[in-house]
Design an enzyme around this catalytic site. Structure first.
Site, PDB file in Angstrom:
ATOM      1  N   ASP A 455       5.921   6.838  -9.894  1.00 40.51           N
ATOM      2  CA  ASP A 455       5.015   6.130  -9.011  1.00 40.51           C
ATOM      3  C   ASP A 455       5.660   4.794  -8.656  1.00 40.51           C
ATOM      4  OD1 ASP A 455       2.793   5.541  -7.563  1.00 40.51           O
ATOM      5  OD2 ASP A 455       1.514   5.068  -9.275  1.00 40.51           O
ATOM      6  N   LYS A 579     -11.098  -2.221   6.544  1.00 36.42           N
ATOM      7  CA  LYS A 579      -9.683  -2.508   6.282  1.00 36.42           C
ATOM      8  C   LYS A 579      -9.035  -1.221   5.795  1.00 36.42           C
ATOM      9  CE  LYS A 579     -10.146  -3.644   1.411  1.00 36.42           C
ATOM     10  NZ  LYS A 579     -10.117  -4.648   0.360  1.00 36.42           N
TER      11      LYS A 579
END
Length: 1092
Positions: A455, A579
């Site tokens: 990740d 957003k």
């Protein structure tokens, strides 16, 4: 329901108005409602979760304190998410063929849920299926009949495996051979022994002790039962209210059946799976026991998702109602519920063997095959020749002891003890290096990994984000300039408003008076960065005080945006603030706010300007967020009365006609140690792939900074490069021009959308790339990546820290969680990095060291503990010589004198080249191969055997018992010697053979410490000294205590026979040093190719 009206009152908790409901005709009529703001629901409904602690399995080394059993809320989410992802996967036609046609021909478990339609058919249809009635529910007679048919509503306990496990511990590996050998020796003692020989009894007892010790160590190593089911029963309610025969009845949770109408109120725990028939507007359900996610799910009568495990119209057993009330029709109970099925999966032992377990079994197979072959040879020689030609030489009891001696000779009895001790020592060493191995079985696995999928956020990067630039109008500005121009720029003020209101982060009240960068922030890293940026312009608390939050939609991996509907104090209509990812939201924007604060139409050239800015920021490794808004007028639904309908309406409004307020660029710099870490891993032959949810350009930039991608952008491929492989292009006469570097190192960048389109041949090509970055991925994609890599015989390590990472962590060969990750990820992982990703280098180093040290241990044990013990038996049977090493002393060598040294080898430090060679091929590079056998048997074993024979018969020669008199003597007494004299002489000769092996093994111990490096250049292992002293004391104990002489056939060894073996040992060590020098000096020579 019943014709009369049944009133049900629920006592209100302190500070909460009472709620009453009229139940009539099966319909729930609300008299009063309590509506919680989303943030209040989150805090009050889930406050109890903060007190929960992880409960690691008993075999695990845990970073939390241990309890007796694992909390199912930790164990179940990985299984739930895996099944949920499997359902989504099965819906994609391009993937169906792969996932439905496994090698074993079985369907994945997710298909069982994927075929369910309880959530898609009408409520009336379900009533018909379960033979129930909305008006009266089931009758008591129906319920009793169904209870007999379906059984009680409780998960079935897992089958007890204690007997099978115990059998495995006792008779697995070499255990069964030792057990049979002990029985045979007991039989040889009595009744076959005439007279019974005490030496046989002693040997039998020692074999039993060794057998039990091996079983104990196997038990210790394999003690990995998580005991999830021990606590599953506590997760279901004892009593619940159901509607039967037209009245509400309280029944035990285990007695509910499909077709029961269940009344659900605040605080209730669902006893079974239900389809909601009626729900109040504020009915929310805590599914964290299954999903691991704290956000409550708003209940619904209608289906909200085609995925059975994700839809809001299904209530699942074990989940809580945290607000509101509902009526549910029970559709499944017991093992057929989602909870029951997943609990059953969780209690099932993990299938398959670790690479190390496979190698141990492979080694056991080799040894057993050799042992059985030699035993057959011994029996054949006795039956075909000795029984007739020399009937007095080997009787049946002696034959049994000889066969047992062959078994004892071949079996390295100290190996299981050494393996367990070695893995434990290595695990403790790794823990000191901030790497926590949760199970001994996985200690070595990381050393065999050849692909690590990492990740990005928080793993490769610092997860300390900061806003570096922003854009309002069409002009980008450095974030540091924002405070100075905030008061004069209307557009920036609007950006600050949206950034402050559409933000879940908050400053910790205890640090509010500190400088902004020193304050503690409660919230994720992205929101925290935006919060600090906004606070630098104007106090966030003041901005938020000008509006009231009405409704929120949280961001997730699917929508990639978050919404906050706020009611400004100065305006009549609410304002939708949003957003999220620019690639998702920019197409939805129809206008933008210019630098003066006016709304302007967003033309095509404006879009290109914004796209260019976004791409530039992304190429610099910045995470880009878009902020937009939209005034809401004439909404049809009320968020308090109809939250589900209101959410649909809001999502519709957010799909178009948004007003772009601005963009911000957020930097999350890589950790300083990551580039060097990646270089080290690459030098060790391990490919590091990045798997991230970020935009492609951002992912590529960060990957370049981390060293994961080393090629120039023009040489980084995309999905088009997977269309044809090189063989196809060459056959078609197409020659692709490549730069030299590009030809040597192949890099590619793919998105999540690309992953969904790849077929088998494209995955084959992709898995050959040296550098791969997967961007815009979801947890489903991570799971698919792991499975595809494994399908191509790659050993995969996967890092992750979130709840949704749990399935991929569980599926990987070794799941690696970060120490600061979620409890669910920590439990799903096999290994935890307590400090940073850089610790994985130490994990790889010591994973390989564990494997190397086990090879060294085996190479140390085999010469004396196997080869040199075998030849005295064979020479006795075939050449008529006395068995020059007793079976009892064989056991002493294997289990005592060699065992301590074998454990000491586990403390050996890594050799210099441990991270400069490629990972071993798990299919072809075996723990014990022909090279090791050649070294252990063909070199060290031959030297020790020949010198031991020479020492023993030299003593016999000096004592008057000549070798020609023994050669083919078959037990005949030489002239001039009595039987007692011969026995005493041979006992001393046997003890000398024993001493020679013990002493020479001290020098072999130093020889095997390194495989290529000179032992003089290797750091000294001080644990070898007490191991040698221990072996010396054991030898003295059995050789110099007179009470042992008559029973065990040992004798005192003259002192001079201790020093000659030392000379032999020095010669052995010098010879092996010469071999290592030749291997280093001529790495391509035959000797180097034969080196173990």
């Amino acid at each position: 329901m019943a014709p009369g009206k049944h009133e049900i009152d629920r006592a209100a908790s302190p500070g909460e108005p009472a709620i009453s409901a009229d139940v009539d005709g099966g319909h729930l009529e609300r008299q009063g409602r309590v509506t919680y703001a989303p943030d209040v629901v989150d805090r009050e409904a889930f406050g109890y979760r903060s007190s929960r602690r992880r409960s690691p399995s008993r075999d695990s080394m845990s970073i939390h304190s241990a309890r007796r059993s694992i909390d199912p809320s930790i164990v179940l989410p990985p299984q739930f998410r895996t099944l949920s992802f499997g359902i989504e996967e099965s819906k994609r036609q391009v993937f169906q063929e792969k996932y439905h046609q496994k090698k074993d021909g079985k369907k994945p478990a997710a298909i069982e849920f994927g075929d369910m339609d309880y959530h898609t058919v009408s409520v009336e249809e379900i009533f018909t299926r379960v033979q129930s009635s909305r008006a009266t529910g089931l009758t008591n007679a129906q319920a009793a009949q169904k209870l007999k048919a379906t059984g009680p509503n409780m998960p079935s306990p897992p089958p007890s495996r204690w007997f099978r496990n115990t059998i495995g511990y006792l008779f697995g590996g070499f255990g069964s051979i030792l057990f049979v050998a002990a029985i045979l020796v007991f039989v040889a003692w009595k009744p076959l022994g005439r007279p019974p020989a005490l030496a046989n009894l002693a040997l039998a007892i020692v074999l039993v002790i060794v057998w039990m010790i091996q079983a104990a160590f196997s038990f210790w190593q394999d003690f990995s039962t998580s005991r999830v089911m021990a606590s599953i029963g506590t997760m279901l309610p004892d009593e619940c209210l159901v509607f039967r025969d037209g009245t509400l009845q309280s029944v035990h949770g285990k007695d509910v059946v499909p077709g029961d109408m269940l009344k659900i109120t605040l605080g209730n725990k669902l006893p079974a799976d239900v389809r909601f028939v009626e729900v109040s507007s504020d009915a929310r359900f805590d599914r964290s026991i299954l999903t691991g996610e704290a956000a409550p799910l708003l209940g619904s009568v209608d289906s909200t998702d085609s995925n059975y495990l994700e839809t809001a119209c299904i209530g699942m057993a074990g989940t809580h109602c945290v607000s509101g009330s509902a009526w549910g029709l029970i559709i499944e109970t017991g093992d057929r519920t989602v909870f029951g099925r997943i609990a059953k999966l969780s209690s099932t032992p993990k299938k398959g063997l670790t690479p190390l377990q496979k190698e141990i079994y492979y080694f056991v197979g080799i040894i057993v095959a050799l042992m059985l072959t030699m035993i057959i040879v011994v029996i054949a020689v006795w039956a075909g020749w000795l029984r007739k030609a020399h009937p007095d030489w080997i009787s049946v009891p002696v034959l049994i002891v000889d066969c047992v001696s062959v078994a004892v000779a071949f079996i390295p009895e100290g190996l299981p003890i050494a393996v367990t001790a070695s893995l434990t020592i290595t695990a403790n060493t790794m823990m000191r290096n901030k790497v926590l191995c949760k199970s001994l079985k996985t200690v070595e696995t990381l050393g065999a990994v050849n692909v690590i999928c990492s990740d990005k956020t928080g793993t490769l990067t610092r997860n300390i984000m900061a806003v570096t630039e922003y854009l309002v109008g069409k002009e980008s500005v450095a974030a540091l300039k924002a405070p100075g121009i905030y008061d004069t720029q209307k557009a920036l003020q609007k950006l600050a408003t949206v950034a402050a209101v559409c933000n879940e982060a908050e400053f910790d009240a205890s640090t509010i008076n500190l400088p902004i960068n020193d304050r503690k922030v409660i919230g994720d890293a992205t929101d925290s960065a935006i919060l600090r940026f906004t606070e630098s312009m104007s106090p966030v608390a003041e901005i938020r005080s000008t509006s009231r939050s009405v409704f929120k939609v949280a961001s997730n991996s699917k929508n990639k945006f978050a919404i906050n509907v706020a009611q400004p104090a100065a305006e009549a209509s609410p304002l939708l603030m949003i957003k999220g990812a620019p690639d998702v939201l920019l197409p939805r924007c129809a206008s933008y706010i210019d630098g003066n604060g006016f709304v302007e139409r967003l033309e095509e050239h404006d879009r290109r300007t914004l796209e260019s800015t976004k791409d530039y920021w992304s190429s610099q490794g910045r995470r880009v967020l878009l902020f937009a808004q939209r005034p809401l007028e004439q909404l049809k639904f009320n968020p308090a009365e109809q939250p589900r309908e209101y959410e649909r309406e809001i999502m519709g409004c957010a799909s178009s006609e948004l007003v772009l307020v601005g963009l911000v660029a957020i930097v999350d710099p890589p950790r300083a140690e990551i580039p060097e870490c990646v270089r080290t891993l690459r030098g060790a032959g391990i490919r590091v792939f990045m798997v991230t949810g970020d935009f492609k350009l951002t992912a590529a930039a960060i990957a370049a900074e981390c060293g994961i991608i080393t090629q120039a952008p023009k040489h980084v491929g995309d999905i088009t490069d997977l269309a044809f492989d090189e063989d196809y292009l060459n056959a078609a006469g197409i020659v692709e021009e490549k730069a030299v570097d590009a030809a040597r190192t192949r890099s590619i960048l793919l998105s999540g959308a690309d992953i969904e389109t790849l077929d088998e041949s494209q995955w084959d090509i992709l898995c050959k790339y040296d550098e791969v970055v997967f961007a815009r991925t979801t947890p489903e994609h991570k799971l698919r990546i792991v499975k595809e890599l494994q399908a191509r015989d790659l050993v995969v390590g996967m890092t992750g820290d979130g709840v949704n990472d749990a399935p991929s962590l569980k599926a990987a060969d070794i799941g690696i969680a970060m120490g600061g990750g979620s409890d669910v990820a920590l439990e799903a992982a096999d290994m935890v990095l307590l400090d940073s990703f850089a610790a994985i280098v130490e994990g790889v180093r010591y994973g390989r060291v564990a494997y190397d040290n086990l090879r060294k241990t085996i190479c140390y044990l085999l010469p004396a503990g196997s080869f040199s013990e075998f030849w005295p038996v064979i020479t006795s049977v075939i050449f008529g010589l006395p068995q020059i090493l007793s079976s009892f002393l064989m056991i002493i060598i294997c289990c005592l004198t060699d065992c301590a040294a074998a454990i000491a080898i586990a403390y050996e430090k890594p050799e210099a080249d441990v991270l400069m060679r490629p990972p071993r091929n798990a299919k072809h590079d075996h723990l014990v191969d022909w090279r090791l056998i050649l070294q252990a048997y063909g070199t060290i074993g031959v030297i020790e055997t020949v010198t031991s024979f020479a020492m023993s018969y030299w003593y016999a020669q000096r004592a008057g018992l000549t070798f020609p008199a023994l050669w083919f003597g078959f037990g005949e007494t030489p002239n001039g010697m009595t039987a007692d004299t011969i026995t005493e002489t041979l006992s001393t000769a046997s003890s000398i053979y024993f001493v020679n092996l013990v002493v020479m093994q001290w020098f072999n111990l130093f020889a095997v410490r390194t495989r290529r490096l000179s032992v003089l250049n290797h750091r000294f292992n001080w644990y070898l000294v007490p191991a040698i002293i221990f072996a010396l004391l054991i030898a003295i104990l059995f050789l110099y205590v007179p009470k042992f002489h008559s029973v065990l056939g040992t004798a005192t060894v003259p002192v001079e026979y201790w020093f000659l073996p030392m000379a032999f040992g020095v010669g052995l060590l010098v010879l092996d040093e010469g071999r290592k020098w030749l291997v280093r000096r001529f790495p391509r020579s035959v000797i180097a190719k034969m080196a173990w």
